[in-house]
Design a protein around this motif. Structure first.
Motif, short mmCIF file in Angstrom:
data_model
loop_
_atom_site.label_atom_id
_atom_site.label_comp_id
_atom_site.label_asym_id
_atom_site.label_seq_id
_atom_site.Cartn_x
_atom_site.Cartn_y
_atom_site.Cartn_z
N THR A 1 0.83 -1.21 0.00
CA THR A 1 0.00 0.00 0.00
C THR A 1 0.85 1.25 0.00
N GLN B 1 -0.89 8.17 7.40
CA GLN B 1 -1.15 7.70 8.77
C GLN B 1 -2.60 7.21 8.90
N LEU B 2 -3.54 7.94 8.28
CA LEU B 2 -4.94 7.54 8.32
C LEU B 2 -5.14 6.20 7.61
N ARG B 3 -4.46 6.01 6.49
CA ARG B 3 -4.58 4.73 5.76
C ARG B 3 -4.04 3.57 6.59
N ARG C 1 -3.92 3.38 9.86
CA ARG C 1 -4.85 3.11 10.95
C ARG C 1 -6.01 2.23 10.48
N ARG C 2 -6.53 2.57 9.30
CA ARG C 2 -7.66 1.79 8.79
C ARG C 2 -7.25 0.33 8.50
N ILE C 3 -6.04 0.15 7.98
CA ILE C 3 -5.56 -1.20 7.70
C ILE C 3 -5.41 -2.00 8.98
N GLN D 1 -6.92 -1.50 11.86
CA GLN D 1 -8.24 -1.76 12.45
C GLN D 1 -8.98 -2.85 11.69
N SER D 2 -8.78 -2.94 10.38
CA SER D 2 -9.44 -4.00 9.61
C SER D 2 -8.92 -5.38 9.98
N ASP E 1 -8.25 -6.19 13.07
CA ASP E 1 -8.57 -6.31 14.50
C ASP E 1 -7.39 -5.95 15.38
#
Length: 953
Positions: A242, A279-281, A283-285, A287-288, A290
């Motif tokens: 990514t 950084q936002l991307r 975080r989302r990865i 969290q996906s 778990d």
């Protein structure tokens, strides 16, 4: 003639029958009761355990039945109890009491209001314990999260501290080889790039030692947290592809000491990335997958130290709260565990009661329930009297003439009881103990009170005349139950047909013993069975028994007889661990010549007038022709045992035909079948015995071969090569003619007779023969019912006014059970001559071929006996025999101990367990196929009375 009274309600067996030789006579009864009394009636019948209820609402779904709302409430309470049980198991507070079920079943039967109170109490306990359990789980998770946060914070501090001292000590992120479009970093050409490392080609590892910037003072944003260790490689690859390599990734496994063995292992990750968008991307990865991100680990060193102090304080406070919550939860569970067996048993019993009531048909206009069930004929009087006592006591309760009864003693519904039960208590189970004490007394007689109290409560049981097929019920005890299960595993016996389970008690272990004949191995099996029997109470209390152990324990009495019979046949074979026993003086002596030398072959001579007293002479052991002699002996013995086993099975069919008064089967099946078997295999058995009785060496004649004699008997009738006895030619020709005549006899007699009877029935005005039989059954039922009614009136029987509430021709609207009629022959709905002919042809071919194949099948007795003896000899020779012959030194002693242990272990594992299992399966096959196929129909269904004994706490 085929019987016209297959289902007559007359007692074919006396009331004192044990119902083991033939199934118990059953009767169909009808229960008519008011709604107010229905629950108590079902409770009494459940404790008695004698009624096999029929489902009169077969067409209805479970949601259309009368008591579906009550069952839903009970299911809800049952799920709450299951949760409480699992919670007690989780916190190890479950008390194991083997007497809890007995104590629960002996308590008074609660009324509906008391059951409602129990439900309310369970709901309160459930809410309280569920809240404590949820709070404890939440606090535990919060505590674990804080501990993980502290781990992350410590690792971040270590990471920054080590980065100042030398970044080369850290393992850097290496993704290995990738495709070109994934491997080229976006800022690869800049000298002062953002990727904190340089690579060339396909090598995308980072050289941290070349980094000259300080992570803490750089403009990179770090993301730290935890994730399941198994997902670390996946997270690496996703981030690499990514972000095109514009990141720094570091992970450290967490060493958490947890009591939960199934908890997933986690790892700490530290990611450095530039820019808020990236950084936002990230975080989302995370969290996906778990993962958990902790933002309080960033900042300066002083800020991290302050955060660490706060975390330590919060963990310490949570430790106290978690411990207090756990102690409170455990104390609540400890208080509840004493009442749990009683609550659980009461709710399970209540569920069974309402499930049974749902099988009844509802008469909404009269507020009554009507049901049907099968009971043994001998129990009808007892059930009637119990219901009368119940009505009397409930009536007295309504009038306030009773005193409370406890759950034990001689009160309740016992025949001698004159007291009554308060409404809040209901029917006590003490009556059931009183009833069970008199179960063996078939002269059950209870004196009624002269003046019964009139009451609106009704509970009546009536005997019905029916042509339905009754269930099959054999009375068993703990000894005969295992043998009966062998038969039931093959098929449930047809109602009132002879039960092969009785003979199986002897034949099954004896057939096993013929294949397993060894005194030593039989003694081991016998000792194992004694251990299981001695500790049967302890093993009965075990809940989760191994499947193999459960089978062995259930058949412990079978194993006992198998061991005893094996020792008996072992003495006959004179075999103990492949060695012989010189218990008596031999009937042979060795003839040593004058020029005898070691290794010369010797020939033994018979001692005149001397015969070994029991079994095989031990002089045969170790001789050159031992195997030839034992083979001939055991092979002929297996033929004789097979002949006896099949003949007694064939005679069982005669007993069945006579019982069902089926003359056509006696003449058309049994007699020709019996003559066919005797003319061939009966003759073979007689020749074996005759050949054994002749001293062939004394008359200086070679004994003829019986196998060739039997083959030539059919291929070359009248031709005798080696004569066995005088007149052999004539006798064999006669036997062959008899056998040939039996085949057309089997084929044509029964169809012709049934055709003639059918024509006669049509001439009398019936549609066919089966219609005439059904009409005869109906006439006999009506005649017997009228006779019983007249006898009741003459004897002033108070039950004579209990007429059927429903007509015999009434059909319950939701009952779809077929009207099966027992017929020990061709029970077709319509007489069909073609079907009868086809059936008889198949029966004839099968019987004639089976006589040959089944007789040969009994040779397995010889084969397995030979294999067992030879394997035992080989095992002795290759192990413990090598320990003998030494000079008695320390090495020889150690060798002997080791080889003895090896020999004993292999003997138990291979010869006892493996060979024993094989012999048991072969014995099972001989009963199921070779014996039971001669007479057993097995078209019945099991008698499954409604009882509370199956409730397991």
């Amino acid at each position: 003639m085929v019987s016209f009274s297959m289902f007559s309600s007359s007692n074919r067996a006396p009331p004192t029958t044990e119902a083991i030789y033939r199934s118990a006579p059953m009767t169909l009864v009808q229960f008519y009761m008011t709604l107010e009394l229905a629950r108590d009636v079902i409770y009494v019948l459940g404790n008695l355990g004698d009624v096999h209820f029929r489902d009169l609402n077969s067409k209805l779904t479970p949601f259309q039945r009368t008591f579906v709302s009550d069952l839903r409430k009970i299911d809800s309470v049952e799920s709450q109890l299951d949760f409480l049980y699992e919670t007690m198991e989780t916190y190890n507070t479950l008390k194991v009491d083997p007497y809890s079920q007995f104590e629960s079943s002996s308590q008074s039967f609660p009324s509906i209001s008391e059951i409602d109170d129990i439900k309310v109490k369970i709901q309160e306990i459930y809410n309280r314990i569920h809240h404590l359990h949820s709070s404890y789980q939440t606090l535990e998770q919060r505590k674990d999260s804080l501990i993980e946060n502290r781990y992350v914070l410590n690792e971040v501090v270590k990471f920054h501290t080590s980065s100042r001292g030398g970044l080369e000590s850290h393992t850097v992120f290496d993704v290995g080889n990738h495709e070109d479009e994934d491997g080229v970093a976006l800022l690869n050409g800049r000298n002062e790039s953002l990727e904190l490392g340089r690579g060339s080609g396909n090598d995308h590892s980072f050289d941290i030692a070349s980094v000259e910037v300080d992570f803490e003072e750089s403009n990179f944003n770090s993301i730290s947290g935890t994730i399941v260790s198994d997902k670390i490689p996946l997270l690496r690859k996703i981030l690499w592809r990514t972000l095109r390599g514009n990141l720094f990734f570091h992970d450290i496994p967490i060493d958490l000491k947890s009591d939960d063995e199934e908890a997933e292992k986690k790892s700490i990750f530290i990611i450095f990335i530039h820019g808020e968008f990236l950084q936002l991307r990230v975080r989302r990865i995370v969290q996906s997958l778990d993962g958990l991100i902790y933002d309080n680990v960033n900042g300066s060193n002083s800020l991290r130290c302050e955060t660490l102090a706060q975390l330590n304080l919060q963990i310490q406070d949570l430790d106290t709260v978690v411990e207090n919550t756990r102690n409170h939860l455990i104390s609540e569970l400890m208080i509840f565990q004493d009442a749990f067996p009683s609550y659980y048993y009461s709710i399970k019993r209540e569920k069974l009661i309402y499930q049974t009531l749902n099988k009844f048909d509802m008469d909404s206009t009269r507020r009554c329930l009507v049901g049907e069930g099968w009971i043994p004929k001998s129990e009808l009087g007892k059930i009637r009297q119990i219901l009368k006592n119940l009505i009397r006591q409930k009536t007295n309760v309504a009038q306030g003439e009773s005193e409370p009864l406890s759950g034990s003693g001689d009160g309740g519904l016992s025949p001698e009881s004159t007291g009554s039960v308060p409404v809040s208590v209901g029917v006590t189970s003490a009556s059931i103990f009183q009833l069970h004490a008199d179960d063996d007394d078939n002269n059950f007689d209870i004196q009624d009170e002269e003046n019964d109290v009139d009451s609106s409560l009704i509970a009546i049981v009536n005997e019905l005349s029916t042509n339905r097929t009754p269930p099959t019920f054999h009375r068993t005890n703990k000894f005969t139950e295992a043998f009966q299960s062998i038969i039931d595993a093959y098929g449930i016996a047809t109602y009132q047909e002879i039960n092969p389970g009785l003979a199986t008690i002897i034949t099954f272990p004896f057939m096993f013993a013929i294949m397993f004949g060894d005194v030593g191995h039989g003694f081991i099996v016998f000792v194992i069975s004694l251990y299981l029997i001695k500790n049967e109470y302890k093993f009965n209390m075990m809940r989760n028994k191994d499947e193999i152990f459960e089978m062995a324990f259930s058949g412990r009495y079978i194993v006992l007889l198998m061991g005893l019979f094996s020792m008996y046949t072992g003495f006959i074979y004179n075999d103990i661990f492949s060695k012989s026993m010189s218990l008596f003086k031999s009937g042979w002596e060795w003839d040593f010549p004058d020029d005898y030398k070691t290794g010369m072959q010797l020939i033994a001579k018979r001692i005149p007038g001397k015969t070994y007293w029991f079994g095989l002479d031990w002089a045969w052991h170790g001789t050159d022709n031992n195997l030839l002699f034992t083979n001939s002996y055991k092979m002929k013995l297996s033929i004789i045992m097979g002949y006896i086993h099949m003949n007694y099975s064939l005679f069982y069919s005669l007993v069945n035909y006579r019982f069902f008064k089926s003359r056509v089967d006696i003449i058309g099946n049994f007699i020709p079948g019996f003559l066919f078997m005797q003319s061939i295999f009966g003759y073979l058995t007689l020749t074996i015995l005759y050949k054994w009785s002749v001293d062939w060496f004394g008359i200086e004649k070679q004994p003829p071969g019986l196998l060739n004699m039997l083959i030539n008997m059919f291929l070359s009738p009248g031709k005798i090569e080696d004569q066995l006895y005088p007149g052999q030619k004539f006798i064999q020709i006669v036997l062959v003619l008899i056998a040939l005549c039996c085949v057309p006899w089997l084929l044509i007699y029964k169809p012709l007779v049934l055709k003639k009877e059918n024509d006669r029935a049509i001439g009398l005005g019936y549609s066919d023969l089966n219609s005439q039989k059904n009409h005869a059954v109906q006439l006999q039922e009506e005649e017997e019912a009228l006779t019983n009614l007249i006898n009741s009136e003459n004897n002033n029987d108070p039950d004579h006014d209990e007429i059927d509430m429903l007509d015999d021709n009434f059909r319950f609207p939701n009952d779809i059970e077929p009207l099966n009629v027992i017929s020990h022959g061709d029970g077709h709905d319509e007489f069909n001559l073609g079907d009868i002919i086809i059936h008889q042809v198949i029966h004839t071919i099968e019987f004639c071929l089976n006589c040959v194949s089944h007789t040969a099948s009994y040779l397995r007795l010889w084969a397995l006996s030979l294999a067992h003896a030879q394997l035992s000899t080989v095992l002795w020779t290759m192990t413990i025999q090598n320990a003998f012959g030494g000079n008695g030194g320390a090495i020889d002693i150690i060798k002997m101990v080791f080889l003895f242990g090896l020999w004993f272990t292999l003997s138990v594992c291979i010869l006892v367990f493996m060979e024993g299992t094989s012999a048991m399966l072969h014995s099972l096959r001989l009963h199921w196929v070779e014996a039971m196929s001669k007479f057993f129909m097995g078209e019945g269904y099991a008698y499954e009375p409604f009882t509370f004994s199956g409730i397991d706490i």
